[in-house]
Design a protein around this motif. Structure first.
Motif, PDB file in Angstrom:
ATOM      1  N   ALA A 266     -11.553 -38.219 -10.822  1.00  0.00           N
ATOM      2  CA  ALA A 266     -10.383 -37.353 -10.736  1.00  0.00           C
ATOM      3  C   ALA A 266     -10.240 -36.488 -11.980  1.00  0.00           C
ATOM      4  O   ALA A 266     -10.747 -36.819 -13.059  1.00  0.00           O
ATOM      5  CB  ALA A 266      -9.131 -38.203 -10.549  1.00  0.00           C
ATOM      6  N   ILE A 267      -9.534 -35.371 -11.819  1.00  0.00           N
ATOM      7  CA  ILE A 267      -9.205 -34.489 -12.936  1.00  0.00           C
ATOM      8  C   ILE A 267      -7.692 -34.332 -12.989  1.00  0.00           C
ATOM      9  O   ILE A 267      -7.057 -33.966 -11.995  1.00  0.00           O
ATOM     10  CB  ILE A 267      -9.866 -33.104 -12.795  1.00  0.00           C
ATOM     11  CG1 ILE A 267     -11.386 -33.224 -12.908  1.00  0.00           C
ATOM     12  CG2 ILE A 267      -9.328 -32.140 -13.861  1.00  0.00           C
ATOM     13  CD1 ILE A 267     -12.115 -31.904 -12.724  1.00  0.00           C
ATOM     14  N   THR A 268      -7.130 -34.611 -14.171  1.00  0.00           N
ATOM     15  CA  THR A 268      -5.702 -34.429 -14.389  1.00  0.00           C
ATOM     16  C   THR A 268      -5.520 -33.523 -15.597  1.00  0.00           C
ATOM     17  O   THR A 268      -5.986 -33.847 -16.691  1.00  0.00           O
ATOM     18  CB  THR A 268      -4.993 -35.770 -14.643  1.00  0.00           C
ATOM     19  OG1 THR A 268      -5.214 -36.631 -13.521  1.00  0.00           O
ATOM     20  CG2 THR A 268      -3.500 -35.565 -14.831  1.00  0.00           C
ATOM     21  N   ALA A 269      -4.874 -32.376 -15.398  1.00  0.00           N
ATOM     22  CA  ALA A 269      -4.662 -31.416 -16.477  1.00  0.00           C
ATOM     23  C   ALA A 269      -3.176 -31.104 -16.581  1.00  0.00           C
ATOM     24  O   ALA A 269      -2.551 -30.697 -15.597  1.00  0.00           O
ATOM     25  CB  ALA A 269      -5.457 -30.145 -16.231  1.00  0.00           C
ATOM     26  N   THR A 270      -2.618 -31.297 -17.772  1.00  0.00           N
ATOM     27  CA  THR A 270      -1.196 -31.050 -18.006  1.00  0.00           C
ATOM     28  C   THR A 270      -1.029 -30.045 -19.134  1.00  0.00           C
ATOM     29  O   THR A 270      -1.532 -30.268 -20.247  1.00  0.00           O
ATOM     30  CB  THR A 270      -0.471 -32.359 -18.376  1.00  0.00           C
ATOM     31  OG1 THR A 270      -0.687 -33.331 -17.343  1.00  0.00           O
ATOM     32  CG2 THR A 270       1.017 -32.125 -18.551  1.00  0.00           C
ATOM     33  N   ASP A 271      -0.348 -28.933 -18.833  1.00  0.00           N
ATOM     34  CA  ASP A 271      -0.110 -27.883 -19.834  1.00  0.00           C
ATOM     35  C   ASP A 271      -1.403 -27.506 -20.547  1.00  0.00           C
ATOM     36  O   ASP A 271      -1.451 -27.360 -21.775  1.00  0.00           O
ATOM     37  CB  ASP A 271       0.936 -28.343 -20.858  1.00  0.00           C
ATOM     38  CG  ASP A 271       2.309 -28.528 -20.230  1.00  0.00           C
ATOM     39  OD1 ASP A 271       2.588 -27.840 -19.228  1.00  0.00           O
ATOM     40  OD2 ASP A 271       3.083 -29.360 -20.728  1.00  0.00           O
ATOM     41  N   SER A 272      -2.450 -27.336 -19.772  1.00  0.00           N
ATOM     42  CA  SER A 272      -3.761 -27.008 -20.323  1.00  0.00           C
ATOM     43  C   SER A 272      -4.273 -25.712 -19.726  1.00  0.00           C
ATOM     44  O   SER A 272      -3.887 -25.322 -18.620  1.00  0.00           O
ATOM     45  CB  SER A 272      -4.758 -28.143 -20.048  1.00  0.00           C
ATOM     46  OG  SER A 272      -4.356 -29.337 -20.699  1.00  0.00           O
ATOM     47  N   CYS A 273      -5.154 -25.047 -20.470  1.00  0.00           N
ATOM     48  CA  CYS A 273      -5.702 -23.760 -20.043  1.00  0.00           C
ATOM     49  C   CYS A 273      -7.202 -23.907 -19.820  1.00  0.00           C
ATOM     50  O   CYS A 273      -7.938 -24.241 -20.751  1.00  0.00           O
ATOM     51  CB  CYS A 273      -5.415 -22.702 -21.106  1.00  0.00           C
ATOM     52  SG  CYS A 273      -5.940 -21.041 -20.636  1.00  0.00           S
TER      53      CYS A 273
END
Length: 346
Positions: A266-273
């Motif tokens: 899985a991929i989880t991205a929070t407040d990322s560019c």
């Protein structure tokens, strides 16, 4: 003279004598390697073959001691201590007469306020521990662990075991062939590669950050290249210039990635560019983006709107090999060069 006065006088003589002996015991010495022999300390015996001097035991130097090469010897030399070295704020060789240190089964321990090595330091089976050391060459241990605290390594740093580096600057690659890497502060000018887990905090890696068999955790770091792991990757408050690839899951928090993000899990991205594409073998959860990423502005500078005319180099003073100075490099569009104190413009 009364007995009491005599005893006081004797006590003074003993105290002065003790101070004199103490001063002699701590006086720094320079040990020279000559054509036929050396006066350097060794717990065993010395032998010589060509420009290689071998101590059958251990070499221990006192604080401030130095190793030097006789002017009668042509070229550089290698000093081998089969049972290792114990060093304390020492000077090993000079830029024109370098001395490489080699240990067989013993450890190499460097302590004190700062030791200077004119060439490489290596061990076959022993661990290497260096504090505040400046090494003009590489630092390698084939089967042991490597610990660096402060200091600068001009070449590569390699270990068969684990590597722990705190506030150290390694110009070349940092490689652990079978262990983990733990970075706290400091920088790596090349790639950082480990077979085990990599944990990096407040560190900069100019090349790639790779774990061939385990996970990577990066906090408040900067990696100019790619981040690759055979397991999971967790990155927080960091800048990644290239791609992020993991066989396991990827978790990004307040992080900028200059290329693709690809995970087997899985991929989880929070407040990322993320500048490239996102590919996941599992679920993909993205919350926020470039506009909400607090590190976006610091990771990527605004492209210039006018043609580049020159670079300006500005620094506070004269830098030396063992006394580096910070430097500011400015890209300027104007051809009107303003005079800067202690600066060079090209």
């Amino acid at each position: 003279m009364s007995r009491q006065a005599f005893m006081r006088g004797g006590l003074c003589v003993l105290l002065l004598g003790g101070l004199a002996l103490s001063s002699l015991a701590h006086a720094a010495s320079t040990y020279t390697f000559g054509l036929l022999f050396t006066n350097a300390p060794c717990s065993g015996g010395w032998s010589k073959s060509g420009n290689t001097f071998t101590c059958s035991g251990q070499m221990t130097l006192g604080s401030g001691d130095a190793l030097a090469t006789s002017i009668l010897i042509f070229g550089n030399i290698t000093v081998v201590a089969n049972e290792g070295f114990t060093l304390d704020s020492n000077t090993i060789g000079t830029p024109t007469k370098t001395i490489a240190l080699v240990s067989d089964v013993g450890a190499i321990e460097v302590v004190g306020t700062g030791s200077t090595f004119s060439a490489s330091v290596s061990s076959t089976d022993g661990a290497i521990s260096m504090t505040n050391a400046t090494v003009a060459g590489s630092v390698k241990t084939t089967n042991g662990a490597l610990t660096l605290v402060g200091g600068t390594i001009a070449g590569v740093a390699q270990a068969g075991g684990a590597i722990t580096a705190t506030g150290a600057a390694v110009t070349g690659n940092l490689t652990s062939h079978s262990g983990a890497i733990t970075l706290t502060g400091g920088s790596v000018g090349g790639n950082a590669l480990a077979a085990g887990v990599i944990t990096a905090t407040d560190s900069t890696v100019t090349g790639n950050l790779t774990s061939s068999a385990a996970a990577i955790t990066l906090v408040r770091g900067s990696v100019w290249g790619d981040v690759n792991a055979a397991a999971a990757i967790t990155i927080t408050d960091s800048c990644i210039g290239g791609s992020v690839q993991a066989s396991g899951a990827i978790t990004l928090t307040r992080t900028t990635v200059g290329n693709n993000v690809q995970a087997g899990g899985a991929i989880t991205a929070t407040d990322s560019c993320i500048a490239g594409t996102v590919m996941a073998g599992g679920a993909t959860t993205i919350t926020g983006g470039c506009s909400s990423s607090p590190v976006q502005s610091s990771c990527k500078a605004t492209p210039p709107t006018t043609p580049l005319d020159h670079f300006a180099f500005s620094y506070a003073g004269a830098a030396l090999t063992c006394n580096p100075q910070p430097i500011t490099i400015s890209a300027c569009s104007s051809c009107r060069l303003q005079p800067l104190r202690r600066s060079s413009q090209y």
